[in-house]
Write a protein that holds these residues in place. Structure first.
Motif, PDB file in Angstrom:
ATOM      1  N   VAL A 167       0.833  -1.205   0.000  1.00 39.92           N
ATOM      2  CA  VAL A 167       0.000   0.000   0.000  1.00 39.92           C
ATOM      3  C   VAL A 167       0.869   1.256   0.000  1.00 39.92           C
ATOM      4  N   VAL A 168       0.249   2.352  -0.431  1.00 41.56           N
ATOM      5  CA  VAL A 168       0.875   3.673  -0.367  1.00 41.56           C
ATOM      6  C   VAL A 168       0.264   4.425   0.800  1.00 41.56           C
ATOM      7  N   TYR A 169       1.116   4.977   1.653  1.00 39.27           N
ATOM      8  CA  TYR A 169       0.604   5.782   2.757  1.00 39.27           C
ATOM      9  C   TYR A 169       1.422   7.067   2.875  1.00 39.27           C
ATOM     10  N   LYS A 170       0.864   8.017   3.592  1.00 42.94           N
ATOM     11  CA  LYS A 170       1.491   9.324   3.742  1.00 42.94           C
ATOM     12  C   LYS A 170       1.949   9.511   5.179  1.00 42.94           C
ATOM     13  N   LEU A 210      -2.094   3.978  10.129  1.00 36.27           N
ATOM     14  CA  LEU A 210      -3.544   3.902  10.218  1.00 36.27           C
ATOM     15  C   LEU A 210      -4.151   3.819   8.827  1.00 36.27           C
ATOM     16  N   TYR A 211      -5.316   3.273   8.748  1.00 34.92           N
ATOM     17  CA  TYR A 211      -6.021   3.169   7.467  1.00 34.92           C
ATOM     18  C   TYR A 211      -6.239   4.549   6.861  1.00 34.92           C
ATOM     19  N   SER A 212      -6.478   5.537   7.701  1.00 31.72           N
ATOM     20  CA  SER A 212      -6.740   6.900   7.217  1.00 31.72           C
ATOM     21  C   SER A 212      -5.520   7.520   6.540  1.00 31.72           C
ATOM     22  N   GLN A 213      -4.322   6.986   6.799  1.00 28.32           N
ATOM     23  CA  GLN A 213      -3.112   7.501   6.164  1.00 28.32           C
ATOM     24  C   GLN A 213      -2.881   6.920   4.768  1.00 28.32           C
ATOM     25  N   MET A 214      -3.565   5.844   4.469  1.00 27.05           N
ATOM     26  CA  MET A 214      -3.304   5.130   3.218  1.00 27.05           C
ATOM     27  C   MET A 214      -3.973   5.813   2.035  1.00 27.05           C
ATOM     28  N   GLN A 215      -3.267   5.779   0.894  1.00 23.14           N
ATOM     29  CA  GLN A 215      -3.734   6.446  -0.314  1.00 23.14           C
ATOM     30  C   GLN A 215      -4.194   5.478  -1.402  1.00 23.14           C
ATOM     31  N   GLY A 216      -3.711   4.254  -1.369  1.00 22.57           N
ATOM     32  CA  GLY A 216      -4.077   3.295  -2.405  1.00 22.57           C
ATOM     33  C   GLY A 216      -3.337   1.987  -2.207  1.00 22.57           C
ATOM     34  N   ILE A 217      -3.723   0.995  -3.001  1.00 22.56           N
ATOM     35  CA  ILE A 217      -3.090  -0.320  -2.930  1.00 22.56           C
ATOM     36  C   ILE A 217      -2.431  -0.636  -4.264  1.00 22.56           C
ATOM     37  N   TYR A 218      -1.233  -1.200  -4.193  1.00 17.67           N
ATOM     38  CA  TYR A 218      -0.488  -1.575  -5.397  1.00 17.67           C
ATOM     39  C   TYR A 218      -0.752  -3.048  -5.692  1.00 17.67           C
ATOM     40  N   GLU A 219      -1.179  -3.325  -6.933  1.00 19.17           N
ATOM     41  CA  GLU A 219      -1.537  -4.691  -7.306  1.00 19.17           C
ATOM     42  C   GLU A 219      -0.667  -5.239  -8.429  1.00 19.17           C
ATOM     43  N   GLY A 220       0.479  -4.611  -8.664  1.00 18.17           N
ATOM     44  CA  GLY A 220       1.421  -5.155  -9.640  1.00 18.17           C
ATOM     45  C   GLY A 220       1.562  -4.387 -10.931  1.00 18.17           C
TER      46      GLY A 220
END
Length: 241
Positions: free
Chosen positions: A118-121, A163-173
């Motif tokens: 995942v991408v987080y800030k 935290l989930y609230s910090q996440m921006q998206g999920i990388y799937e390849g």
């Protein structure tokens, strides 16, 4: 410079040789050159537009529309031998520095699983790492899960839980290898300077070519034995190219 050389007769021999070429060949070469130039200009415009798009959407979470990120570190570039979970679970989706990754909309908090990337800030910095631990809600945080993330190439997890609230998206390849270096360059002051120079060149080149053509036609008249309207067929053909 080229205009002055033609004007003062330093290109006469080259002009005379050109007079011996067929008009059809000259026009074919001219159109080939124009098509090639247009092709490279279009590629440049597309890449520059893409760089601007990436920069404008850098802070946008992947909500519905995929978000594009440039990987700026090597923390996910390889499998660290000490991270046994990578080998045990056959996790081979490593990401190289300067790859462009496409991040998709996050699943719900409950749907996130171990080993998702995942991408987080964190402190205005975007990090793309793998989930290596999940702490379910408890007395310390009764309403949310805490996620432990880590880069594949490093030995230790990130310093703080995410935290989930910090996440921006999920990388799937989905990724584009190594293009990010060029994208980052075009976003820099040096890249903008190159863009301005390219635009100036595209505008100035036709003007210079026209001036060179005008001076060449004048020069043909000076070393021809008769005016252009009475010149040989080859000389008239050159003036019409």
């Amino acid at each position: 410079m080229e205009v002055e050389l033609i004007r003062f007769g330093h290109r006469d021999e080259a002009i005379k040789k050109q007079l011996n070429k067929k008009k059809k060949e000259s026009r074919v070469l001219l159109w080939i050159g124009r098509i090639v130039s247009l092709f490279f200009c279009l590629i440049f415009v597309v890449i520059f537009s893409f760089a601007l798009y990436v920069q404008a959407n850098e802070d946008r979470p992947a909500n519905g529309v995929p978000s594009i990120k440039v990987v700026k570190s090597e923390s996910m570039a390889e499998k660290n031998a000490k991270n046994k979970y990578l080998f045990d679970n056959d996790l081979n989706d490593q990401i190289q520095m300067f790859d462009i990754v496409i991040c998709r909309h996050l699943p719900t908090e409950d749907e996130l699983e171990l080993h998702d990337v995942v991408v987080y800030k964190q402190d205005d910095i975007y990090v793309i790492h793998r989930i290596v631990g999940i702490e379910e809600p408890n007395e310390q945080h009764p309403n949310e899960r805490h996620f432990l993330l880590q880069g594949d190439a490093v030995e230790r997890p990130d310093k703080f839980p995410v935290l989930y609230s910090q996440m921006q998206g999920i990388y799937e390849g989905s990724r584009i290898p190594f293009v990010g270096s060029f994208v980052l360059f075009l976003q820099s002051p040096a890249g903008w300077l190159c863009v301005l120079l390219a635009i100036f060149s595209m505008i100035a080149t036709p003007v210079v070519e026209k001036k060179i053509k005008e001076e060449t036609d004048k020069r043909v008249l000076t070393f021809a034995e008769q005016p252009l309207e009475n010149a040989t067929e080859e000389e008239r053909e050159w003036a019409e190219v």
